[in-house]
Write a protein that holds these residues in place. Structure first.
Motif, PDB file in Angstrom:
ATOM      1  N   ARG A 152     -42.186   9.202   6.929  1.00  0.00           N
ATOM      2  CA  ARG A 152     -43.593   8.940   6.608  1.00  0.00           C
ATOM      3  C   ARG A 152     -44.282  10.166   6.010  1.00  0.00           C
ATOM      4  O   ARG A 152     -44.971  10.071   4.983  1.00  0.00           O
ATOM      5  CB  ARG A 152     -44.336   8.479   7.858  1.00  0.00           C
ATOM      6  N   SER A 153     -44.145  11.323   6.637  1.00  0.00           N
ATOM      7  CA  SER A 153     -44.838  12.520   6.147  1.00  0.00           C
ATOM      8  C   SER A 153     -44.355  12.912   4.757  1.00  0.00           C
ATOM      9  O   SER A 153     -45.136  13.395   3.918  1.00  0.00           O
ATOM     10  CB  SER A 153     -44.640  13.685   7.124  1.00  0.00           C
ATOM     11  N   ILE A 154     -43.055  12.705   4.493  1.00  0.00           N
ATOM     12  CA  ILE A 154     -42.508  13.010   3.171  1.00  0.00           C
ATOM     13  C   ILE A 154     -43.116  12.074   2.133  1.00  0.00           C
ATOM     14  O   ILE A 154     -43.545  12.498   1.054  1.00  0.00           O
ATOM     15  CB  ILE A 154     -40.969  12.866   3.179  1.00  0.00           C
ATOM     16  N   LEU A 155     -43.175  10.808   2.478  1.00  0.00           N
ATOM     17  CA  LEU A 155     -43.718   9.816   1.551  1.00  0.00           C
ATOM     18  C   LEU A 155     -45.196  10.070   1.267  1.00  0.00           C
ATOM     19  O   LEU A 155     -45.659   9.880   0.139  1.00  0.00           O
ATOM     20  CB  LEU A 155     -43.525   8.411   2.125  1.00  0.00           C
ATOM     21  N   GLU A 182     -45.177  -3.241   4.040  1.00  0.00           N
ATOM     22  CA  GLU A 182     -46.400  -3.551   4.790  1.00  0.00           C
ATOM     23  C   GLU A 182     -46.874  -2.346   5.591  1.00  0.00           C
ATOM     24  O   GLU A 182     -48.078  -2.053   5.622  1.00  0.00           O
ATOM     25  CB  GLU A 182     -46.171  -4.756   5.695  1.00  0.00           C
ATOM     26  N   GLN A 183     -45.942  -1.641   6.236  1.00  0.00           N
ATOM     27  CA  GLN A 183     -46.330  -0.448   6.995  1.00  0.00           C
ATOM     28  C   GLN A 183     -46.919   0.613   6.075  1.00  0.00           C
ATOM     29  O   GLN A 183     -47.927   1.255   6.403  1.00  0.00           O
ATOM     30  CB  GLN A 183     -45.112   0.128   7.718  1.00  0.00           C
ATOM     31  N   ILE A 184     -46.295   0.795   4.918  1.00  0.00           N
ATOM     32  CA  ILE A 184     -46.758   1.825   3.988  1.00  0.00           C
ATOM     33  C   ILE A 184     -48.144   1.489   3.449  1.00  0.00           C
ATOM     34  O   ILE A 184     -49.025   2.360   3.369  1.00  0.00           O
ATOM     35  CB  ILE A 184     -45.743   1.990   2.834  1.00  0.00           C
ATOM     36  N   TYR A 185     -48.346   0.215   3.101  1.00  0.00           N
ATOM     37  CA  TYR A 185     -49.662  -0.142   2.568  1.00  0.00           C
ATOM     38  C   TYR A 185     -50.740  -0.011   3.642  1.00  0.00           C
ATOM     39  O   TYR A 185     -51.796   0.591   3.408  1.00  0.00           O
ATOM     40  CB  TYR A 185     -49.676  -1.559   2.002  1.00  0.00           C
ATOM     41  N   LEU A 210     -46.543  -2.278  -4.273  1.00  0.00           N
ATOM     42  CA  LEU A 210     -46.217  -2.626  -2.889  1.00  0.00           C
ATOM     43  C   LEU A 210     -46.191  -4.140  -2.684  1.00  0.00           C
ATOM     44  O   LEU A 210     -45.381  -4.657  -1.930  1.00  0.00           O
ATOM     45  CB  LEU A 210     -47.211  -1.968  -1.939  1.00  0.00           C
ATOM     46  N   PHE A 211     -47.145  -4.859  -3.309  1.00  0.00           N
ATOM     47  CA  PHE A 211     -47.061  -6.323  -3.405  1.00  0.00           C
ATOM     48  C   PHE A 211     -47.003  -6.999  -2.030  1.00  0.00           C
ATOM     49  O   PHE A 211     -46.230  -7.921  -1.814  1.00  0.00           O
ATOM     50  CB  PHE A 211     -45.818  -6.680  -4.238  1.00  0.00           C
TER      51      PHE A 211
END
Length: 248
Positions: A152-155, A182-185, A210-211
């Motif tokens: 997550r922190s890298i992204l 979904e988690q990322i959005y 992300l869609f």
């Protein structure tokens, strides 16, 4: 496992072509074979050098110094060095740290990822804020399949480095998004861009790529509130119109 024919064409009145001699029986011959234009010759040489391990280090390092300034040959040397022991990996790591040579920096990242996949996450974290756009794209691609909590922190760093325009970078991010959209959005993108009515192109493209159901909902809100010109409307509306949920 490559087969085929190489046709050498010359003038009738020209000197006969001299076929290149390849010696796979000596280390120096294997190193010289790395220059060969035939992919099966040089890949076989690289394989045999990797089998020799640390015994081939000095020869390959000398070859790397000899071809300095020739990026294609330098790349071949780095790929082999990464596979012949700790000293070789250390040399490749130095190229990864060198921001001045962006192409070889990417080669170094790929070579180390190939030989040490377990260390990929640590390297990705270290270089996620690199000024080298190509390296950041390569890092994004290497994150595919990892657990969201682990990268997550890298992204977040990679998303922050997106300018909102570069399509290649967006697609690389899309590879990193795969399986965790979904988690990322919900946890990253929507928190950075909470108001669709105020979205810039960076937010629009991230939601478009992300869609997810929430991303499509916010794209709809963005279209309604901003009333964009026709070209922009067409892009955003196509994402909205083509979305299907499992229930539907």
């Amino acid at each position: 496992q490559v087969s085929g024919s190489i046709y050498r064409i010359t003038r009738k009145d020209g000197k006969p072509l001299v076929l290149p001699q390849v010696n796979f029986s000596t280390t120096s011959g294997l190193v010289e074979a790395l220059k060969n234009p035939a992919v099966n010759v040089r890949s076989h040489a690289a394989y045999l050098l990797s089998k020799k391990g640390k015994d081939a280090f000095e020869h390959v390092q000398d070859f790397l110094e000899e071809v300095t300034g020739e990026p294609v040959l330098e790349a071949r040397a780095l790929w082999v060095l990464a596979q012949i022991g700790e000293r070789g990996e250390q040399v490749v790591e130095k190229f990864l740290e060198n921001e001045k040579n962006e192409k070889l920096q990417v080669v170094a990242y790929r070579a180390l990822r190939h030989i040490d996949p377990i260390g990929t996450l640590a390297r990705a974290k270290k270089y996620a804020d690199s000024e080298n756009l190509s390296l950041r794209r390569e890092i994004a691609v290497s994150l595919r399949g990892l657990a969201f909590k682990d990268y997550r922190s890298i992204l977040e760093d990679l998303i922050d480095g997106y300018d909102g325009k570069n399509r290649y970078y967006l697609e690389a991010l899309g590879v990193a998004f795969h399986g965790n959209e979904e988690q990322i959005y919900n946890q990253i993108v929507s928190k950075r861009f909470p108001e669709p009515s105020m979205w810039n192109w960076k937010a629009k493209n991230l939601a478009w790529r992300l869609f997810t159901p929430d991303a499509i909902r916010d794209i709809d809100l963005c279209i309604r509130s901003q009333q964009p010109p026709v070209d922009e409307f067409r892009l955003l509306a196509m994402a909205f119109a083509s979305f299907r949920t499992d229930e539907e």
